[in-house]
Design a protein around this motif. Sequence first.
Motif, PDB file in Angstrom:
ATOM      1  N   ALA A 280      54.406  41.297  42.029  1.00 39.60           N
ATOM      2  CA  ALA A 280      54.492  41.620  43.452  1.00 39.60           C
ATOM      3  C   ALA A 280      53.150  41.442  44.153  1.00 39.60           C
ATOM      4  O   ALA A 280      53.102  41.170  45.354  1.00 39.60           O
ATOM      5  CB  ALA A 280      55.011  43.048  43.627  1.00 39.60           C
ATOM      6  N   SER A 281      52.062  41.618  43.417  1.00 43.97           N
ATOM      7  CA  SER A 281      50.725  41.491  43.997  1.00 43.97           C
ATOM      8  C   SER A 281      50.173  40.081  43.776  1.00 43.97           C
ATOM      9  O   SER A 281      49.991  39.669  42.628  1.00 43.97           O
ATOM     10  CB  SER A 281      49.776  42.516  43.350  1.00 43.97           C
ATOM     11  OG  SER A 281      48.425  42.191  43.643  1.00 43.97           O
ATOM     12  N   PRO A 282      49.873  39.335  44.835  1.00 48.27           N
ATOM     13  CA  PRO A 282      49.244  38.014  44.662  1.00 48.27           C
ATOM     14  C   PRO A 282      47.914  38.113  43.936  1.00 48.27           C
ATOM     15  O   PRO A 282      47.537  37.207  43.188  1.00 48.27           O
ATOM     16  CB  PRO A 282      49.068  37.505  46.098  1.00 48.27           C
ATOM     17  CG  PRO A 282      50.029  38.297  46.917  1.00 48.27           C
ATOM     18  CD  PRO A 282      50.128  39.641  46.259  1.00 48.27           C
ATOM     19  N   GLU A 283      47.205  39.223  44.165  1.00 50.52           N
ATOM     20  CA  GLU A 283      45.903  39.407  43.521  1.00 50.52           C
ATOM     21  C   GLU A 283      46.052  39.578  42.008  1.00 50.52           C
ATOM     22  O   GLU A 283      45.253  39.047  41.224  1.00 50.52           O
ATOM     23  CB  GLU A 283      45.172  40.610  44.126  1.00 50.52           C
ATOM     24  CG  GLU A 283      44.770  40.446  45.576  1.00 50.52           C
ATOM     25  CD  GLU A 283      45.917  40.688  46.566  1.00 50.52           C
ATOM     26  OE1 GLU A 283      45.750  40.404  47.754  1.00 50.52           O
ATOM     27  OE2 GLU A 283      46.990  41.175  46.128  1.00 50.52           O
ATOM     28  N   LEU A 284      47.075  40.326  41.590  1.00 52.21           N
ATOM     29  CA  LEU A 284      47.334  40.478  40.157  1.00 52.21           C
ATOM     30  C   LEU A 284      47.741  39.135  39.560  1.00 52.21           C
ATOM     31  O   LEU A 284      47.278  38.759  38.468  1.00 52.21           O
ATOM     32  CB  LEU A 284      48.436  41.513  39.924  1.00 52.21           C
ATOM     33  CG  LEU A 284      48.872  41.734  38.473  1.00 52.21           C
ATOM     34  CD1 LEU A 284      47.700  42.195  37.613  1.00 52.21           C
ATOM     35  CD2 LEU A 284      50.015  42.737  38.407  1.00 52.21           C
ATOM     36  N   CYS A 287      44.618  36.974  39.144  1.00 56.22           N
ATOM     37  CA  CYS A 287      43.793  37.397  38.009  1.00 56.22           C
ATOM     38  C   CYS A 287      44.404  36.926  36.690  1.00 56.22           C
ATOM     39  O   CYS A 287      43.714  36.358  35.835  1.00 56.22           O
ATOM     40  CB  CYS A 287      43.637  38.917  38.008  1.00 56.22           C
ATOM     41  SG  CYS A 287      42.702  39.542  36.580  1.00 56.22           S
ATOM     42  N   ILE A 288      45.702  37.136  36.540  1.00 57.15           N
ATOM     43  CA  ILE A 288      46.371  36.739  35.296  1.00 57.15           C
ATOM     44  C   ILE A 288      46.366  35.229  35.146  1.00 57.15           C
ATOM     45  O   ILE A 288      46.118  34.691  34.053  1.00 57.15           O
ATOM     46  CB  ILE A 288      47.801  37.303  35.272  1.00 57.15           C
ATOM     47  CG1 ILE A 288      47.750  38.833  35.103  1.00 57.15           C
ATOM     48  CG2 ILE A 288      48.626  36.670  34.153  1.00 57.15           C
ATOM     49  CD1 ILE A 288      49.087  39.518  35.221  1.00 57.15           C
ATOM     50  N   GLY A 289      46.611  34.501  36.249  1.00 59.79           N
ATOM     51  CA  GLY A 289      46.631  33.050  36.188  1.00 59.79           C
ATOM     52  C   GLY A 289      45.277  32.453  35.842  1.00 59.79           C
ATOM     53  O   GLY A 289      45.199  31.436  35.144  1.00 59.79           O
ATOM     54  N   PRO A 306      39.541  44.333  37.073  1.00 56.36           N
ATOM     55  CA  PRO A 306      38.932  45.340  37.948  1.00 56.36           C
ATOM     56  C   PRO A 306      38.500  44.729  39.280  1.00 56.36           C
ATOM     57  O   PRO A 306      38.260  43.520  39.385  1.00 56.36           O
ATOM     58  CB  PRO A 306      37.721  45.788  37.138  1.00 56.36           C
ATOM     59  CG  PRO A 306      37.327  44.561  36.366  1.00 56.36           C
ATOM     60  CD  PRO A 306      38.621  43.856  36.030  1.00 56.36           C
ATOM     61  N   LYS A 307      38.444  45.570  40.318  1.00 53.18           N
ATOM     62  CA  LYS A 307      37.920  45.184  41.629  1.00 53.18           C
ATOM     63  C   LYS A 307      38.529  43.869  42.125  1.00 53.18           C
ATOM     64  O   LYS A 307      37.819  42.970  42.585  1.00 53.18           O
ATOM     65  CB  LYS A 307      36.395  45.076  41.574  1.00 53.18           C
ATOM     66  CG  LYS A 307      35.707  46.377  41.208  1.00 53.18           C
ATOM     67  CD  LYS A 307      34.197  46.227  41.164  1.00 53.18           C
ATOM     68  CE  LYS A 307      33.539  47.543  40.776  1.00 53.18           C
ATOM     69  NZ  LYS A 307      32.068  47.421  40.700  1.00 53.18           N
ATOM     70  N   ALA A 308      39.850  43.771  42.028  1.00 48.87           N
ATOM     71  CA  ALA A 308      40.537  42.533  42.406  1.00 48.87           C
ATOM     72  C   ALA A 308      41.385  42.696  43.663  1.00 48.87           C
ATOM     73  O   ALA A 308      42.074  41.753  44.057  1.00 48.87           O
ATOM     74  CB  ALA A 308      41.407  42.054  41.246  1.00 48.87           C
ATOM     75  N   LEU A 327      42.080  48.355  35.269  1.00 59.01           N
ATOM     76  CA  LEU A 327      42.401  48.095  36.668  1.00 59.01           C
ATOM     77  C   LEU A 327      41.559  48.968  37.590  1.00 59.01           C
ATOM     78  O   LEU A 327      41.968  49.343  38.690  1.00 59.01           O
ATOM     79  CB  LEU A 327      43.893  48.346  36.920  1.00 59.01           C
ATOM     80  CG  LEU A 327      44.847  47.377  36.205  1.00 59.01           C
ATOM     81  CD1 LEU A 327      46.264  47.900  36.235  1.00 59.01           C
ATOM     82  CD2 LEU A 327      44.775  45.988  36.826  1.00 59.01           C
ATOM     83  N   ALA A 328      40.369  49.283  37.130  1.00 54.12           N
ATOM     84  CA  ALA A 328      39.465  50.133  37.917  1.00 54.12           C
ATOM     85  C   ALA A 328      39.036  49.415  39.192  1.00 54.12           C
ATOM     86  O   ALA A 328      38.952  48.180  39.239  1.00 54.12           O
ATOM     87  CB  ALA A 328      38.236  50.487  37.085  1.00 54.12           C
ATOM     88  N   GLY A 329      38.791  50.222  40.241  1.00 51.41           N
ATOM     89  CA  GLY A 329      38.250  49.682  41.477  1.00 51.41           C
ATOM     90  C   GLY A 329      39.216  48.846  42.283  1.00 51.41           C
ATOM     91  O   GLY A 329      38.790  47.962  43.037  1.00 51.41           O
ATOM     92  N   ASN A 330      40.495  49.115  42.166  1.00 46.09           N
ATOM     93  CA  ASN A 330      41.487  48.389  42.958  1.00 46.09           C
ATOM     94  C   ASN A 330      42.031  49.254  44.091  1.00 46.09           C
ATOM     95  O   ASN A 330      41.451  50.296  44.420  1.00 46.09           O
ATOM     96  CB  ASN A 330      42.606  47.890  42.043  1.00 46.09           C
ATOM     97  CG  ASN A 330      42.226  46.616  41.317  1.00 46.09           C
ATOM     98  OD1 ASN A 330      42.093  45.561  41.926  1.00 46.09           O
ATOM     99  ND2 ASN A 330      42.019  46.709  40.003  1.00 46.09           N
ATOM    100  N   LEU A 331      43.138  48.839  44.680  1.00 38.09           N
ATOM    101  CA  LEU A 331      43.710  49.526  45.840  1.00 38.09           C
ATOM    102  C   LEU A 331      45.119  50.014  45.543  1.00 38.09           C
ATOM    103  O   LEU A 331      45.991  49.998  46.408  1.00 38.09           O
ATOM    104  CB  LEU A 331      43.729  48.579  47.049  1.00 38.09           C
ATOM    105  CG  LEU A 331      42.370  47.997  47.460  1.00 38.09           C
ATOM    106  CD1 LEU A 331      42.559  46.931  48.533  1.00 38.09           C
ATOM    107  CD2 LEU A 331      41.439  49.091  47.959  1.00 38.09           C
TER     108      LEU A 331
END
Length: 386
Positions: A280-284, A287-289, A306-308, A327-331
């Motif tokens: 659901a998250s483009p940011e996740l 990162c994985i891609g 982290p921080k993504a 997953l530290a420092g995320n939203l």
Amino acid sequence: MIARLLLALALGATLSAAQAETIGLRFIVDTALGSTAGQQQTTAKRLAGHVAELNGYFRNSEVGLAAEIVDIEFSRLESAEVMSILGDMENERRGFPDLFRRAAEYGADYTVAVVGHLLIRGKRGCGRAYAVNQTVAEISSTRRAFAAVDIACGAHTLAHELGHLMGLNHGALVDTCAPEQGHTSAIAPYANGYGQGPCDGRPAAGKFGTVMVGGWMKAINGDGHSSLPLFSNPRIRDARCGEHGICGDALTGDAARALNENARYYAGHEEPDVHTLRYASPELAECIGSKYRERKVAELDELVCPKAGIATLAGIERLTALKRIDLAGNLLGDADALLALNGKAIEKIDLADNPRLSCTAIDRLVQAYGRRLEASTSCTRPPLDE
């Protein structure tokens, strides 16, 4: 030029029932059905509807399978003749480059070519499977797991052709109408469609056929009469299934039994690469891609993002081999997807410095993971009712 369509709506076609084995479907669609972005979206929605209906067939037949779309790709297909299409698929040519490698990448147990005007020996037809697979080795092989269908024929044809790939055949009724064509040669003697009626092509009360009887209902019950959206199962009673409402025969027409007995083989062809899953998250997904491309789900035991800028974790529950998560420092606004992971395998989850994460969410995670969870000491609690 090949255009791929990765749409979130494909997630809506995942209707996995509890304890059902999930099969992944990859559709390669002729560009005539998707020359524009709008047409591609319309076609994708249509295919998602077919898969939803297919899952209804499985549920109503008491079969422990559920299908999901893992990829939809638009490609220019050189022929509308079904045998030519299947030959191109088998040899990975003319619109089907890297077909089997891509199946492995996306975790596609079955690959289906989709056209808008399918021809079978020069006449309009609905579909054809590569083979009626008749051994465990055959039904387990990705290289024997593909078919071609006409999109206008809908879920019924999709279910029928997948049935052939899963080892099911037309059955004794069709064998009567068209003898000596091997209509009862299947993975088991009972792995066939079931129906009742003479081969006169005249509509009459009491005539019926289950889904594997397929288009042969035309020879039995006349034009415009298709078989029931049900795999043969003698344990099921339905008023449409003849005089006694019995929808199968234990010895010669119990496709549901065969499907349930072999479900793990149908769902075990391919495992997806983690970057092909829907998040659901483009940011996740980014990162994985970028970090874990071409890693199989079973191989990924550590996720470090982290921080993504990640706000939601929906989709991470598919990464079932995870042991360590940073997953530290995320939203993050919620982290419920983490509760769906294998709790016993998890060694550490770091969610520190996620200021949007509520105390309620953290409390649920603490209850599940205890000291293996690291999270912010400050969090937001909902106000108490006055």
